[in-house]
Scaffold this motif. Sequence first.
Motif, PDB file in Angstrom:
ATOM      1  N   LEU A  70       0.781  -1.183   0.013  1.00 45.36           N
ATOM      2  CA  LEU A  70       0.055  -0.044   0.019  1.00 45.36           C
ATOM      3  C   LEU A  70       0.709   1.177   0.074  1.00 45.36           C
ATOM      4  O   LEU A  70       1.640   1.514   0.966  1.00 45.36           O
ATOM      5  CB  LEU A  70      -0.812   0.028   1.068  1.00 45.36           C
ATOM      6  N   THR A  80      -5.715   7.795   4.364  1.00 42.63           N
ATOM      7  CA  THR A  80      -5.055   6.478   4.004  1.00 42.63           C
ATOM      8  C   THR A  80      -5.629   5.574   5.160  1.00 42.63           C
ATOM      9  O   THR A  80      -5.464   4.073   4.966  1.00 42.63           O
ATOM     10  CB  THR A  80      -3.296   6.590   4.164  1.00 42.63           C
ATOM     11  N   MET A  84      -6.710   1.764   4.319  1.00 40.23           N
ATOM     12  CA  MET A  84      -5.892   0.511   4.725  1.00 40.23           C
ATOM     13  C   MET A  84      -6.654  -0.579   5.691  1.00 40.23           C
ATOM     14  O   MET A  84      -6.628  -1.597   5.554  1.00 40.23           O
ATOM     15  CB  MET A  84      -4.695   1.161   5.429  1.00 40.23           C
ATOM     16  N   VAL A  87      -8.694  -2.254   3.404  1.00 42.51           N
ATOM     17  CA  VAL A  87      -7.911  -3.413   2.532  1.00 42.51           C
ATOM     18  C   VAL A  87      -7.432  -4.555   3.455  1.00 42.51           C
ATOM     19  O   VAL A  87      -7.806  -5.735   2.976  1.00 42.51           O
ATOM     20  CB  VAL A  87      -6.780  -2.592   2.144  1.00 42.51           C
ATOM     21  N   VAL A  98      -0.920  -6.875   4.433  1.00 34.67           N
ATOM     22  CA  VAL A  98      -0.692  -5.863   3.708  1.00 34.67           C
ATOM     23  C   VAL A  98       0.428  -5.079   4.338  1.00 34.67           C
ATOM     24  O   VAL A  98       0.378  -4.999   5.728  1.00 34.67           O
ATOM     25  CB  VAL A  98      -1.999  -4.971   3.626  1.00 34.67           C
ATOM     26  N   LEU A 100       2.360  -1.029   4.617  1.00 34.45           N
ATOM     27  CA  LEU A 100       2.347   0.418   4.124  1.00 34.45           C
ATOM     28  C   LEU A 100       3.548   1.006   3.983  1.00 34.45           C
ATOM     29  O   LEU A 100       4.392   0.979   4.839  1.00 34.45           O
ATOM     30  CB  LEU A 100       1.479   1.147   5.191  1.00 34.45           C
ATOM     31  N   ILE A 126      -1.809  -1.242  -4.024  1.00 31.97           N
ATOM     32  CA  ILE A 126      -2.759  -0.176  -4.049  1.00 31.97           C
ATOM     33  C   ILE A 126      -2.025   1.256  -3.808  1.00 31.97           C
ATOM     34  O   ILE A 126      -1.328   1.088  -2.843  1.00 31.97           O
ATOM     35  CB  ILE A 126      -3.551  -0.683  -3.024  1.00 31.97           C
ATOM     36  N   THR A 128      -2.607   5.169  -2.928  1.00 31.21           N
ATOM     37  CA  THR A 128      -3.791   5.795  -2.060  1.00 31.21           C
ATOM     38  C   THR A 128      -3.008   7.201  -1.789  1.00 31.21           C
ATOM     39  O   THR A 128      -1.620   7.125  -1.789  1.00 31.21           O
ATOM     40  CB  THR A 128      -4.291   5.165  -1.022  1.00 31.21           C
ATOM     41  N   GLY A 297     -11.694   1.113   0.793  1.00 33.74           N
ATOM     42  CA  GLY A 297     -10.478   0.273   0.640  1.00 33.74           C
ATOM     43  C   GLY A 297     -10.635  -0.988   0.531  1.00 33.74           C
ATOM     44  O   GLY A 297      -9.968  -1.968  -0.060  1.00 33.74           O
TER      45      GLY A 297
END
Length: 341
Positions: A70, A80, A84, A87, A98, A100, A126, A128, A297
């Motif tokens: 991400l 975000t 997140m 997601v 995931v 970040l 992803i 964002t 998300g």
Amino acid sequence: MRGKGGRQTIRNLAAMAGVSISTASKALNDTGRMGEETRQRVKRVAREIGFRPNALAQGLLSKRSFTIGLLTNDTYGRFTLPVMAGVSEALVDRGVSVFLCAIEDDPALGQVHVDAMLDKQVDGIIATGKRVDRRLPIDLSDVPVPVVYAFTEGGPDSVSFRSDDAQGAKFAVEWLKASGRQRIVHVTGPQDFFSVRERSGAFRAVVGEGATVLFGEWSETWGRDAVDGLWSAPGEKPDALFCGNDQIARGAVDALRERGIRVPEDVAIVGFDNWEIVAAQMRPPLTSVDMDLKELGRQAGLTILALAEGQTVEPGVRTLPCRLVVRQSCGVGSPETEKWR
């Protein structure tokens, strides 16, 4: 019956479910031909014994890492973090992790993080950000993994998700009108923002093309200044303010209070973003449009998963509906409350 370290093995699971190891593996992965009762029995036994597939072995078999990157320039996390959360919610039950990476607005830092993601063999990325009409400071069009954009601008052939600003603004203004407010003014942010133009256009479509829209900054100070200007000018005063974000709304409420104007009795206030730390703590608590970034998300997560699994997804922008969270700043007991949530 357990493997090294007390971990349940696929062999244990197959024996307990009364199937072969191959059948147990196919049942867990929703592949192969078998009766639905068998597939569900294997999954039930797996839950009961706490069986967890070996991620490394799964990755070697499927040529996937079961990780998603991400990437964001929203270092404050206002937009975000809820994206997140959505997601992660979409992917956690599918064994996908995931991680970040915050890149600020630094192209070099962005490239470092993208290279690191690719070195880790992520299944997808992803992207964002902090506004829907600006791209991240790095080109992702040629990376060798799927990319999905959420709350940031993507390329012409990309898959993007954003909230429906016009629909959210329309809901807010229709709520105010249904509550009996007649003199509604829109106090919002800079006109060069796509979201500002979408919301102000929807506002005027409901109230009238000549309705007052005041463009300014995304700040409490602007909310206070807008109220001071409106109440210092001659003529009839607004009985409702639809504000472009919750910070503007908080500044407006403070300025009204200092003038002895009651909210919501004299002036109703509606914000945008439903930033809980602001909206729920205001006095009175603020009615606000929620962009449902968590759901945005979640949809982005499901889409990147589909692309990673080789499914075809049509490119284009998907807009997700907003919802109006009704609190005391525009009065309680207004008509059809549940319709707007």
